[in-house]
Enzyme design. Structure first.
Site, mmCIF file in Angstrom:
data_model
loop_
_atom_site.group_PDB
_atom_site.id
_atom_site.type_symbol
_atom_site.label_atom_id
_atom_site.label_comp_id
_atom_site.label_asym_id
_atom_site.label_seq_id
_atom_site.Cartn_x
_atom_site.Cartn_y
_atom_site.Cartn_z
ATOM 1 C CB THR A 1 -10.974 19.447 4.061
ATOM 2 O OG1 THR A 1 -11.821 19.894 5.360
ATOM 3 C CG2 THR A 1 -11.355 17.872 4.029
ATOM 4 C CB ALA B 1 -10.685 14.312 2.863
ATOM 5 N N GLY C 1 -7.903 9.304 0.239
ATOM 6 C CA GLY C 1 -8.214 8.306 -0.948
ATOM 7 C C GLY C 1 -8.398 8.626 -2.140
ATOM 8 C CG ASP C 2 -9.799 5.927 -5.385
ATOM 9 O OD1 ASP C 2 -8.482 6.048 -5.005
ATOM 10 O OD2 ASP C 2 -10.384 4.937 -5.681
ATOM 11 C CE1 TYR D 1 23.924 -11.556 -14.026
ATOM 12 C CE2 TYR D 1 26.125 -11.548 -13.420
ATOM 13 C CZ TYR D 1 25.034 -11.902 -14.195
ATOM 14 O OH TYR D 1 25.689 -12.972 -15.113
ATOM 15 C CG ASN E 1 -11.173 -1.988 -3.756
ATOM 16 O OD1 ASN E 1 -9.990 -2.227 -3.405
ATOM 17 N ND2 ASN E 1 -11.932 -0.862 -3.546
ATOM 18 C CB CYS E 2 -6.432 -4.720 -5.583
ATOM 19 S SG CYS E 2 -6.203 -2.815 -5.109
#
Ligand code: FAD
Length: 625
Positions: A274, A281, A283-284, A427, A42-43
């Protein structure tokens, strides 16, 4: 043989299923996904909509068939889990094609239902040209609508990461884009003055920004043709994208009686377990521990979701694997500018009760003598006594990604700003300077902690002005820079004249020095300190960190440029003229201003050195200044 059921098959769920298989080759693993696609990126949706990712299949990282072939995991798409019965360890599932319902047993369950895009109730919100961007079918709808209806204007509501990616996508498709944000700044996770660099850039690139105003209604019949703002203003639009945030999908968890934590997500421990030992569980939808404050938080990003899924899958299959926390490292590129953040902003540090200071630097992203260098704005949020890096924000054009990742590692490892000074970073002139921007940020913040300098933020200066404190404000830039704009009430004493003109200043009076980026101000501070001045402050990051007080625009497309004959031409016309080899355009500002931004193709001839360099200007060319 144990049976593992997974709900949701994107970042968290797909990771959990694959990891569970790697842990237990014998387990039966079934995944239910209510959408038509699994494990999709979805990103990548904004880039699919813009056409930068031309084929949908590039977004589909796995299919049910490939998952079965590689992992022997059964994935049932278009199957929605309606209920979890923890007593009988069963889920009730609806086949969204046949509409039939059935029960599926589990020994362990992994819940990764993600988050929903917030759609606020308001008049007109269901009109057919108002979209959210969360799934592949939604992206297809937007693409289809644009192809069919050829909209000319778009409103993007919400100036967060997804909103700004969508603004770029729609702009690339030729739409005139207005971004509307209820807060007074874009990119709410950033502090306002850092977000300001992004706003100014977007406006210069032709994005219309409406800040500090929310939406109230959409107007139109089948499709919306305008939206109304809380201020009463109307914005005409042919298409709108709602990107005002996401809300964790908690319905199943709540109805099953799983504990919802104080941060508003499913409560889990380090094993992603949980309040029910058989249910994990990820994710979001879940909470995690902030590495910065050790408090519960929610970080709806792909990195944590994948790692939480991996831990949940392992633990569901019987192996102990921990997910210990996250710090919200995030990055966005829009219209050629990149903004990134890790750890706490100043706002978050205040909320969490830290004592801290803010330090700004504006370094070049690579050696200025190598073509293409640009300014990189860095802000560090530093714990007052320990010097620990609590967070960092960066805005720039190139190399922001690697600097934010270095600083993310610093936040994760509890490094102090003194450690940043010591980092040994790669560098070569194309990539960095011998003193990398991260190291410069470390120097500047360490100088404050060592009391080599006392700094003041723009906010602090504003307060002193508002409270009518008695101080002298000294601009130590060149007379040319001073003339092109300065802070109200400042006197001009260029750094190179300061020693000779020091008697013009009152050593007993509070003194605030500033330059463009903070470096010459620091030098002035050291001179004044060693000449008996009692109370001195250097404006951290100089006036570049204080644009709000300056109210000064940076060079942009609307600017006009003077020719050597005295008439003015718009920048756009100049760009055209400059394709003609008989013309030369010179920029007479100082080097740091030039490296911050300049019109492409112009050459630097600072006014302060113009007379000594004048011989090197070709006499046979038309000159634009
Ligand atoms: P999701 O990806 O939302 O997946 C959850 C899945 O569960 C969904 O497919 C849903 O259909 C399914 N589901 C829900 N309920 C049920 C049910 N009852 N039965 C069956 N299935 C169900 N993050 C970044 O770190 N960087 C980025 O650049 C970035 N860009 C993004 C751009 C966009 C446009 C979007 C929308 C998100 C972006 N994110 C980004 C966020 C990132 O995609 C999410 O954090 C991540 O996908 C969360 O994974 P998840 O598995 O928790 O949830």
């Amino acid at each position: 043989m144990s049976k593992i059921v997974v709900i949701g098959c994107v970042a968290g769920g797909a990771s959990a299923a694959a990891k569970a298989r790697r842990v237990d080759e014998q387990a039966e693993i079934v995944v239910f996904e209510k959408g038509p696609y699994v494990s999709f990126a979805n990103c990548g949706l904004p880039y699919y909509i813009s056409g930068q990712i031309p084929h949908k299949k590039s977004l589909l990282l796995q299919t049910p068939e490939s998952f079965w072939k590689r992992f022997r995991v059964q994935i049932r798409v278009l199957h929605e889990v309606l209920k979890i019965d923890r007593e009988s360890k069963t889920v009730i599932v609806k086949n969204l094609q046949t509409l039939s319902e059935f029960e599926e047993k589990y020994d362990t369950l992994v819940l990764s239902p993600g988050a929903q895009a917030v759609v606020p109730p308001m008049p007109g919100i269901t009109l057919s040209n108002i979209f959210t961007v969360k799934t592949v079918p939604e992206a297809d709808l937007i693409k289809g609508y644009i192809e069919k209806n050829k909209p000319k204007t778009a409103a993007v509501i919400g100036a967060g990461f997804i909103g700004l990616e969508m603004a770029e996508a729609l702009h690339m498709l030729g739409l005139h884009v207005t971004v509307i944000e209820k807060l007074p700044q874009v990119l709410p996770p950033l502090d306002a003055e850092m977000a300001d660099f992004v706003s100014r850039h977007l406006m210069r690139k032709g994005i219309h920004l409406v800040l500090n105003d929310g939406i109230k209604a959409f107007h139109g019949d089948n499709t919306a043709n305008a939206l109304e703002l809380e201020s009463g203003n109307r914005v005409p639009m042919d298409l709108a994208i709602l990107s005002i945030g996401v809300r964790p999908e908690l319905k199943l968890a709540k109805e099953a009686g799983l504990t919802i934590g104080e941060a508003g997500g499913i409560e889990v421990d380090e094993c992603q377990q949980t309040s029910d030992p058989s249910v994990f569980a990820a994710g979001d939808a879940v909470e995690s521990i902030s590495y910065v404050s050790d408090h519960k938080t929610r970080i709806p990003l792909a990195g944590p979701a994948n790692k939480q899924g991996r831990a949940a899958g392992a633990n569901a299959a019987g192996q102990k694997l921990f997910f210990t926390g996250a710090q919200g490292t995030a990055i966005v590129k829009t219209m050629g500018i990149t903004a990134a953040k890790t750890g706490f902003s100043a706002r978050e540090a205040v909320q969490a009760g830290f004592k801290f200071f803010e330090s700004y630097t504006h370094s070049s992203d690579h050696a200025t003598y190598y073509p293409g260098a640009d300014t990189m704005h860095i802000k560090l949020v530093v714990e007052q006594d320990s010097g620990r890096v609590l967070g960092a924000q960066i805005v720039g054009k190139e190399g922001v990604d690697k600097r934010i990742d270095v600083l993310a590692a610093a936040v994760f490892s509890d490094l102090k700003v003194f450690d940043l000074e010591k980092l040994d970073l790669a560098y070569a002139p194309q990539f960095s300077s011998a003193k990398d921007p991260v190291i410069m940020a470390g120097f500047a913040a360490s100088n404050v902690l060592r009391k080599d300098v006392q700094t003041l933020t723009c906010e602090g200066l504003k307060k002193k002005i508002d409270q009518k404190e008695n101080f002298q404000l000294v601009d130590v830039r060149t007379p040319g820079e001073f003339a092109s704009g300065h802070l109200p009430g400042a006197v001009s004493v260029p750094i190179d004249d300061l020693r000779e003109r020091i008697s013009e200043l009152d050593s007993q009076k509070q003194t605030i020095v500033y330059c463009r980026v903070g470096l010459r101000g620091y030098l002035a501070y050291r001179i004044l300190k060693q000449n008996g001045f009692q109370e001195i402050y250097n404006l951290s990051g100089g006036i570049l960190s204080c644009q709000a007080l300056m109210g000064q625009e940076q060079p942009g497309e609307q600017m006009h440029v003077k020719t050597s004959h005295g008439e003015t031409v718009p920048v756009q016309a100049l760009k055209q003229i400059m394709t003609d080899k008989s013309c030369l355009a010179i920029d007479v500002r100082e080097k740091d201003e030039f490296s911050y931004e300049h019109i492409q193709g112009t050459s630097l001839f600072p006014l302060s050195r113009l007379s000594s360099q004048i011989r090197s200007l070709p006499k046979d060319k038309a000159l634009y200044v």
